[in-house]
Every structure is written in structure tokens, then in C-alpha cells.
Design an enzyme around this catalytic site. Structure first.
Site, PDB file in Angstrom:
ATOM      1  CB  CYS A 218      -0.906  -0.002   1.245  1.00 23.03           C
ATOM      2  SG  CYS A 218      -2.062   1.407   1.280  1.00 23.03           S
TER       3      CYS A 218
ATOM      4  CG  ASP B 263      -0.585   4.006   5.366  1.00 20.22           C
ATOM      5  OD1 ASP B 263       0.351   4.484   6.040  1.00 20.22           O
ATOM      6  OD2 ASP B 263      -1.768   4.012   5.756  1.00 20.22           O
TER       7      ASP B 263
ATOM      8  NE  ARG C 104      -0.373   5.038   8.798  1.00 20.33           N
ATOM      9  CZ  ARG C 104      -1.645   4.914   9.154  1.00 20.33           C
ATOM     10  NH1 ARG C 104      -1.986   5.120  10.413  1.00 20.33           N
ATOM     11  NH2 ARG C 104      -2.555   4.555   8.285  1.00 20.33           N
TER      12      ARG C 104
ATOM     13  CG  HIS D  21      -1.632  -1.172   5.907  1.00 21.46           C
ATOM     14  ND1 HIS D  21      -2.247  -0.229   6.686  1.00 21.46           N
ATOM     15  CD2 HIS D  21      -1.760  -0.732   4.628  1.00 21.46           C
ATOM     16  CE1 HIS D  21      -2.698   0.748   5.915  1.00 21.46           C
ATOM     17  NE2 HIS D  21      -2.425   0.473   4.657  1.00 21.46           N
TER      18      HIS D  21
ATOM     19  CB  CYS E   9      -5.811  -0.618   4.471  1.00 23.85           C
ATOM     20  SG  CYS E   9      -5.422   0.096   2.857  1.00 23.85           S
TER      21      CYS E   9
END
Ligand code: CO
Length: 209
Positions: free
Chosen positions: A42, A44, A46, A98, A101
Site C-alpha cells: 500500500c 500508506d 507508514r 496492512h 488500511c
């Protein structure tokens, strides 16, 4: 005057630190890359691929998009898979989702989010197909996290169904497709035990879904 000066300063100190530990590091890397892994994760911020598995540059070929999707009409992702498998000859393709999400959460509500709703279409379909199981869970967090896992498993199947991966297996290549999920809350990866290594295993999982 440069903008984002802090990023350039951090870059210099990062490169110097790496060179201090291994003076030939960049010279060696500049000659070739031979990663064994393709990571599809992803976007993202993080969930950074290299950091999570503590690997330096050169070890992982990476493709990231919102909600780690492998869509059969997405030439970007398919080209990454083709290059990784046919040119770099990676031995492992890892789909890493994750928990929590944002892409999955967005796909689960019925609001209008504009353009991104088209990108998340497949997750909405997956949500609908598994609605009874998902709705049986007690909390919103549990529901989101189950769909995060189901989405990874679905993307593993999508990768197995690409012509690139099917051809690699037909040619007897050593190639495994894995489904993993990462917890932002504790930094720990979990294997969803979705490891597919040949055409028979791929056909078997399709039958049992
Ligand atoms: Co995400």
C-alpha cells in the site's frame, strides 16, 4: 535557493552514513540490481517496504498503490510484475496489505469519494461477496481488518492469474507468490499462509474460494 533543504541535507547524511559502513556500496549498486523479491504494498506512508523487513537498497523491487491492488487492466502494476519476473527474475512476489488500511475503509462506506471510488471498485465487490462473514464480526475495526486480509488473498489470486506468472510456472521457473499483512500498531508482519508456488496450487486455491 533550494526548497525542502532539510530533505537534501538528510539525503547527504544518509548517503555518507552508508558509505562509512561500506565504501563501495553505491558503486556496486550502480552496476546492477538483482533483487530476489517483488513487493506489492500500500502507498500508506507508514508501510515502507525496505524498512519493515530491514533491507538496504537493491534488495527489493517495489510497487505501491492505494490498498495494494493488482488489477488486470492496470498496465503500471502488470508491467512491474513482468519486469520483475522476466528481467530481474525475482523468486518471490509478496503482496503486503496492512490492518486499518484507509483504502479498505473508504471502500466499505457508501459515501462519494470521487475518482478513487473507481480504483477501489474491486474491494467494494469483494466486500459484497463476503458481506455475511464480515457483518458477523462485532466491531468496525474487526470488519475492516478482515476485509484487509481478504483483499490480500484476492490480490495473491490476481497475481497467480496473470499471464506473466502463469508462463513463468509453465516454464518451470522457481517463483512463489505470498500474502502478508502488516500491523501499523506494533510493526509486526503476519504471513497469511497464502503461498502459491505452481499452477496446481494456484488452481487448487481458486477451487476452494
Ligand atoms: Co493502506
Amino acid at each position: 535557493m533550494k526548497i525542502l533543504n532539510n530533505l537534501f541535507a538528510q539525503n547527504i547524511s544518509w548517503a555518507e552514513n552508508l558509505k562509512k559502513a561500506d565504501p563501495d556500496f553505491f558503486l556496486r549498486l550502480s552496476k546492477q540490481q538483482s533483487p530476489e523479491y517483488l513487493w506489492i504494498g500500500c502507498s500508506d506512508s507508514r508501510v515502507p517496504a525496505n524498512e519493515i523487513v530491514d533491507m538496504p537498497p537493491g534488495e527489493i523491487f517495489v510497487h505501491r498503490n492505494i490498498a495494494n491492488l493488482v488489477i488486470h487492466t492496470d498496465l503500471n502494476c502488470l508491467s512491474v510484475i513482468q519486469y520483475a519476473v522476466e528481467v530481474l527474475k525475482v523468486k518471490h512476489i509478496i503482496v503486503c496489505g496492512h490492518y486499518g488500511c484507509g483504502g479498505i475503509q473508504t471502500a466499505m462506506d457508501n459515501k462519494d469519494h470521487g475518482l478513487i471510488d473507481n480504483w477501489l471498485r474491486n474491494i467494494k465487490d469483494l466486500h459484497r461477496a463476503n458481506k455475511t462473514r464480515i457483518d458477523s464480526l462485532p466491531t468496525e475495526k474487526d470488519k475492516i481488518n478482515l476485509l484487509c486480509e481478504l483483499n490480500v488473498i484476492d490480490q495473491v489470486a490476481n497475481i497467480c492469474n496473470t499471464t506473466v506468472v502463469q508462463r513463468a510456472w509453465t516454464d518451470g521457473r522457481d517463483l512463489a507468490v505470498h500474502g502478508w499483512i502488516y500491523s501499523i500498531e506494533d510493526g509486526i508482519l503476519k504471513d497469511l499462509k497464502e503461498c502459491i508456488t505452481n499452477l496446481d496450487e494456484a488452481a487448487e486455491t481458486q477451487r476452494t474460494k
